[in-house]
Write an enzyme that holds these catalytic residues in place. Structure first.
Site, PDB file in Angstrom:
ATOM      1  N   GLU A  97     -23.607  -2.484  -1.678  1.00  9.91           N
ATOM      2  CA  GLU A  97     -23.067  -1.423  -0.824  1.00  9.91           C
ATOM      3  C   GLU A  97     -22.717  -0.178  -1.638  1.00  9.91           C
ATOM      4  O   GLU A  97     -22.308  -0.277  -2.789  1.00  9.91           O
ATOM      5  CB  GLU A  97     -21.751  -1.885  -0.196  1.00  9.91           C
ATOM      6  N   CYS A 341     -13.882  -2.883   0.848  1.00 10.62           N
ATOM      7  CA  CYS A 341     -14.743  -3.423  -0.199  1.00 10.62           C
ATOM      8  C   CYS A 341     -15.476  -4.685   0.230  1.00 10.62           C
ATOM      9  O   CYS A 341     -14.880  -5.693   0.554  1.00 10.62           O
ATOM     10  CB  CYS A 341     -13.824  -3.718  -1.382  1.00 10.62           C
TER      11      CYS A 341
HETATM   12  S1  SF4 Z   1     -11.578  -6.090  -5.434  1.00 15.48           S
HETATM   13 FE1  SF4 Z   1     -11.725  -7.925  -6.750  1.00 15.48          FE
HETATM   14  S2  SF4 Z   1     -13.046  -9.366  -5.618  1.00 15.48           S
HETATM   15 FE2  SF4 Z   1     -13.323  -7.316  -4.716  1.00 15.48          FE
HETATM   16  S3  SF4 Z   1     -15.100  -6.473  -5.764  1.00 15.48           S
HETATM   17 FE3  SF4 Z   1     -13.286  -5.721  -6.851  1.00 15.48          FE
HETATM   18  S4  SF4 Z   1     -12.966  -7.231  -8.491  1.00 15.48           S
HETATM   19 FE4  SF4 Z   1     -14.333  -8.185  -7.019  1.00 15.48          FE
END
Ligand code: SF4
Length: 356
Positions: A97, A341
């Site tokens: 993404e 995310c």
């Molecule tokens: S927030 Fe944590 S689990 Fe999510 S992509 Fe970033 S490092 Fe990985």
């Protein structure tokens, strides 16, 4: 086949110096490398055919030796406020993404550095499907090129890059820094180092290595806790690199770079948004110039946490400010297009599984 093993490499995996060496090795002048950089990174060429100042035979040779095309776009969603989220299909069917985030003052690309993630932060959808592999330098810069192109369609030149998409940037250190050099170079995409932010979960040895790079890059730490107990709850990485070690690495980074550190801090009702948290943060970060980005928790269906009320969040911010820590509450953007995310990738994996 993984892209890194391909006999037909992507030309965006090569630094300017490496391309100069390639051209010399085939009996061409090294300045061809600058021409290629200009076409790809400044004139948005997605192939060699349009590179009009290169001889036809050379264009044909390059097309045989290298890939240079766009990523396949599996999905593109635009939120009401203009946030555009891309889901790309890579050559080995991995999905990644990227997000374009326009605001009044800047236009930011949020870029992924790994396919999936091994760090499993509890609030994040990216870790749920596990980690597949590191992205290549080409896969990192190509995301930037797509987002830049989209931004220009809306007359909004790209101004900032944040490595906050899927994956842990510092866990893919070499490819990340190769990509950053292309993004930062005035022969490449030309984004100033101060407009590039690396966001890390807190890989202590890599934070120390980062300080030695002598680049003016911004550092953001996904803190999301105020001591070992609270951070363990959300950040499994804290068991490997405990809270106090992370604070010490931040202190060292600040001492060496004199650059402000941004802490990303998710506000979760009764967990991280408490008076005890304010006191601990104040004690830990005294003497480090920093700011806290307070992020209202964005619910992920798999985890049972709640977002604090607006009043609770404001009170927390005011207490931090009172304790001498500059803090702002981030406005959530793009929730209607699953911009948190990893959500789009995760939703896509779920529907892939459902389809059989
Ligand atoms: S927030 Fe944590 S689990 Fe999510 S992509 Fe970033 S490092 Fe990985």
């Amino acid at each position: 086949m993984k892209p890194a093993d391909s006999p037909h490499p992507d030309i965006r995996n090569f630094s300017l110096e490496e391309l100069e060496n390639y051209f010399v090795s085939i009996g061409e002048k090294p300045f061809r490398a600058i021409q290629i950089f200009e076409w790809i990174y400044q004139k948005s060429a997605w192939g060699f055919g349009t590179m009009a100042n290169l001889p036809k035979e050379l264009r044909e040779r390059l097309a045989k030796d290298f890939l240079c095309g766009p990523n396949a776009i599996a999905e593109k969603k635009i939120s009401q406020e203009g946030t555009t989220k891309f889901l790309f299909d890579l050559s080995d069917r991995e999905k990644i993404e990227s997000v374009l985030i326009p605001t009044q003052t800047r236009t930011t690309a949020c870029i992924s550095t790994q396919a999936g993630c091994k760090f499993g932060c509890r609030f994040c959808a990216s870790g749920i499907g596990g980690w597949s592999r590191n992205l290549t330098c080409a896969e990192i810069v190509t995301q930037v090129l797509h987002v830049k192109e989209e931004a220009l369609k809306h007359q909004k030149p790209l101004t900032n890059i944040v490595f906050m998409g899927t994956g842990e940037p510092l866990d893919n250190f070499d490819n990340l820094f190769k990509a950053i050099k292309i993004i930062n170079s005035n022969k490449g995409i030309g984004i100033g180092a101060r407009h590039i932010t690396i966001s890390t979960v807190g890989l202590v040895p890599k934070i120390k290595e980062l300080a030695k790079q002598n680049l003016q890059i911004e550092l953001a730490i996904s803190l999301h806790g105020y001591d070992n107990e609270s951070r363990n709850l959300l950040m499994p990485v804290n068991r490997k690199y405990p809270f106090d070690d992370l604070v010490a690495a931040c202190r060292e980074h600040f001492k060496q770079t004199k650059r402000q550190i941004t802490f990303e801090y998710i506000l979760i009702k009764d967990v991280t948004c408490t008076a005890k948290a304010v006191q601990s943060l104040k004690k830990s970060f005294q003497g480090i110039v920093c700011k806290m980005n307070l992020i209202p928790y964005n619910p992920v269906s798999e985890f049972d946490h709640k977002t604090p009320s607006r009043e609770e969040m404001l009170e927390f911010r005011n207490q931090l400010e009172g304790a001498g820590i500059h803090a702002t509450i981030r406005t959530p953007r793009g929730r209607d297009v699953a911009a948190a995310c990893g959500q789009l990738r995760h939703d896509s994996q779920k529907s892939d599984k459902a389809d059989g």
